[in-house]
Design a protein around this motif. Structure first.
Motif, mmCIF file in Angstrom:
data_model
loop_
_atom_site.group_PDB
_atom_site.id
_atom_site.type_symbol
_atom_site.label_atom_id
_atom_site.label_comp_id
_atom_site.label_asym_id
_atom_site.label_seq_id
_atom_site.Cartn_x
_atom_site.Cartn_y
_atom_site.Cartn_z
ATOM 1 N N ILE A 294 43.601 39.120 42.630
ATOM 2 C CA ILE A 294 44.142 38.552 41.408
ATOM 3 C C ILE A 294 43.735 39.442 40.238
ATOM 4 C CG2 ILE A 294 44.177 36.565 39.856
ATOM 5 C CD1 ILE A 294 43.755 34.753 42.196
ATOM 6 N N PHE A 295 44.717 39.965 39.528
ATOM 7 C CA PHE A 295 44.498 40.917 38.452
ATOM 8 C C PHE A 295 44.930 40.294 37.119
ATOM 9 C CE2 PHE A 295 45.022 43.050 42.423
ATOM 10 C CZ PHE A 295 44.140 44.127 42.400
ATOM 11 N N ALA A 296 44.474 40.868 36.016
ATOM 12 C CA ALA A 296 44.826 40.343 34.693
ATOM 13 C C ALA A 296 45.073 41.487 33.733
ATOM 14 C CB ALA A 296 43.716 39.434 34.160
ATOM 15 N N CYS A 297 46.006 41.270 32.809
ATOM 16 C CA CYS A 297 46.317 42.314 31.830
ATOM 17 C C CYS A 297 46.950 41.692 30.590
ATOM 18 C CB CYS A 297 47.254 43.372 32.423
ATOM 19 S SG CYS A 297 48.838 42.697 32.990
ATOM 20 N N GLY A 298 46.957 42.446 29.507
ATOM 21 C CA GLY A 298 47.579 41.981 28.270
ATOM 22 C C GLY A 298 46.723 40.966 27.541
ATOM 23 N N ASN A 299 47.365 40.135 26.744
ATOM 24 C CA ASN A 299 46.632 39.203 25.893
ATOM 25 C C ASN A 299 45.960 38.066 26.656
ATOM 26 O OD1 ASN A 299 47.177 40.656 23.608
ATOM 27 N ND2 ASN A 299 48.775 39.300 22.854
ATOM 28 N N VAL A 300 46.305 37.867 27.923
ATOM 29 C CA VAL A 300 45.576 36.872 28.708
ATOM 30 C C VAL A 300 44.183 37.399 29.056
ATOM 31 C CG1 VAL A 300 46.168 37.555 31.073
ATOM 32 C CG2 VAL A 300 45.940 35.140 30.510
ATOM 33 N N LEU A 301 44.025 38.713 29.022
ATOM 34 C CA LEU A 301 42.745 39.349 29.324
ATOM 35 C C LEU A 301 41.884 39.454 28.072
ATOM 36 C CD1 LEU A 301 40.886 40.814 31.278
ATOM 37 C CD2 LEU A 301 42.226 42.898 30.930
#
Length: 434
Positions: A294-301
């Motif tokens: 599970i990866f995260a990027c952008g403004n959720v990060l």
């Protein structure tokens, strides 16, 4: 209904679009990708950002938000490996990467993913989080809601406006409301510095003669059915209103631009470890969360200042997700020592928060924000107690993201000479003057 995809991207905004398109860049085989978006169209917040200033880094030209989004939407439409589900709400992401979502056409769906990319963006902090005394009259909007009303629905929230908070959306809406014929009395900011980009302060406030009241906040809202006035007071160093400094501003509209919160309800329910500073996932050098795959990027990060950086980060997340699918296991070495990245002395946080030097690429971009306005300071990087980088900056502000680049060769060389590396520290230091 059930289905299976190599990569499922949650969110069809700038981060989700860039991540989905990057999955098959450099991959050893074609991967199936699904974008799940709760809105009726792709593009996210960019669709209502009709001002220019986007794309200078990514496309080397100045674009409006819809133009920037349209370029990615067109690429997605022409990519045979990417499918899109619109008007679809994700209600659960399991640790085994089963995504549960629902829409009116297909009903409840269970989609198994080889890897999941979290790209849900962020939401605005509401008035309720501010505890402003007064009634709850009509005329109080978040700046983003007002932006949508004006730019997409063609409706004016009001004619006499006060804005609380100097985030970029608030600054941009000060200009937008003025251009639409409203009078913006002022922008009040609780902190002694603006939370927005310097260019937005100049182009949206200074160019239109709109005053910016630093170290001020709204202490009361007058009006029962509709906002009639707001009281603005100066605050001390602790953010406490100073008695006797209050001033009444007649208005029919109060816009709130008081911060953005990464949209991590799904992440929290899944069990992803979240940072108390960024309120986004804690990630590794590959933007992988505490749950493998599970990866995260952008403004959720973490909240970005430029969408170009969102796209760049999302591309990396997409490529990392593809690598996970091909390997079938976490990208960091299972028995490798993870090095913690520490933010100290003026640095609020770093992304990523920890790295595995054996698994990282040749170069790693570490992004962060400072916690105040600093002039003539240097960004320093330490391997344990050894300084390895010092970069002088004439000015740094919380509204603008900073970055340093770590080189794998330098880290491995240090560990070879010293036996181990426990932590990498990013901090600010005074600059010595001759």
């Amino acid at each position: 209904m059930s289905a299976s995809y190599d990569v499922v991207v949650i969110g069809g905004g700038p981060a989700g679009l860039a991540a989905a398109l990057a999955v098959n860049v450099g991959a050893t085989r074609a991967h199936s990708v699904l974008i799940v978006e709760r809105d009726r169209e792709l593009g996210g917040i960019l669709n209502q950002c009709i001002h220019n200033g986007f794309g200078l880094i990514t496309f080397k030209e100045e674009l409006t938000g819809p133009e920037y989004a349209a370029r990615y939407v067109e690429k997605v439409a022409n990519d045979p490996n990417v499918e899109v589900l619109l008007n679809t709400m994700v209600i659960d992401v399991a640790s085994d990467r089963t995504v549960t979502c629902v829409n009116s056409r297909n009903g409840l769906m269970h989609i198994h993913a080889g890897a999941v990319i979290l790209a849900m963006g962020c939401r605005e902090r509401p008035r309720g989080a501010l505890a402003i005394p007064g009634f709850r009259p009509a005329g109080v909007f978040t700046a983003g809601t007002a932006q949508r009303l004006v730019n997409i629905e063609g409706r004016m929230p009001g004619k006499e406006v006060v804005i609380l908070g100097s985030g970029d959306i608030g600054l941009i809406m000060a200009r937008r409301m003025t251009l639409e014929g409203a009078h913006v009395a002022c922008v009040a900011e609780l902190m002694p510095y603006s939370g927005g980009l310097k260019r937005n302060i100049v182009q949206c406030l200074d160019d239109f003669g709109i005053p910016l009241l630093l170290s001020h906040t709204v202490t009361r809202i007058d009006g029962e059915k509709r906002v009639e006035a707001v009281e603005i007071s100066e605050v001390d160093a602790h953010g406490t209103p100073i008695p006797g400094t209050q001033k009444l501003y007649p208005c029919d509209t109060l816009l709130l631009s008081v911060g953005l919160l990464p949209e991590n309800d799904l992440s929290r329910e899944t069990g992803v470890e979240l940072s108390r500073i960024t309120r986004g996932p804690v990630v590794s050098e590959h933007l992988e969360t505490s749950i493998p795959g599970i990866f995260a990027c952008g403004n959720v990060l973490h909240v970005h200042d430029l969408v170009d950086y969102v796209s760049e980060e999302a591309c990396f997340a997409g490529q990392s997700a593809a690598a996970f699918v091909e390997r079938g296991q976490a990208l960091s070495q299972e028995n490798s020592s993870h090095i913690e990245l520490l933010a100290k002395d003026g640095i609020r946080y770093t992304v990523p928060q920890h790295i595995d030097p054996e698994a990282m690429g040749e170069r790693l971009c570490v992004r962060f924000r400072v916690d105040n306005v600093y002039k003539d300071r240097a960004i320093a990087v330490y391997f344990d107690d050894t300084q390895v980088l010092k970069k002088r900056k004439p000015i740094m502000v919380p509204g603008e993201m900073e970055q340093v680049v770590l080189k794998k060769e330098a880290i491995l060389s240090y560990t070879h000479d010293h036996g181990a590396l426990d932590s990498i520290t990013v901090c600010l230091e005074e600059v010595a003057h001759a």
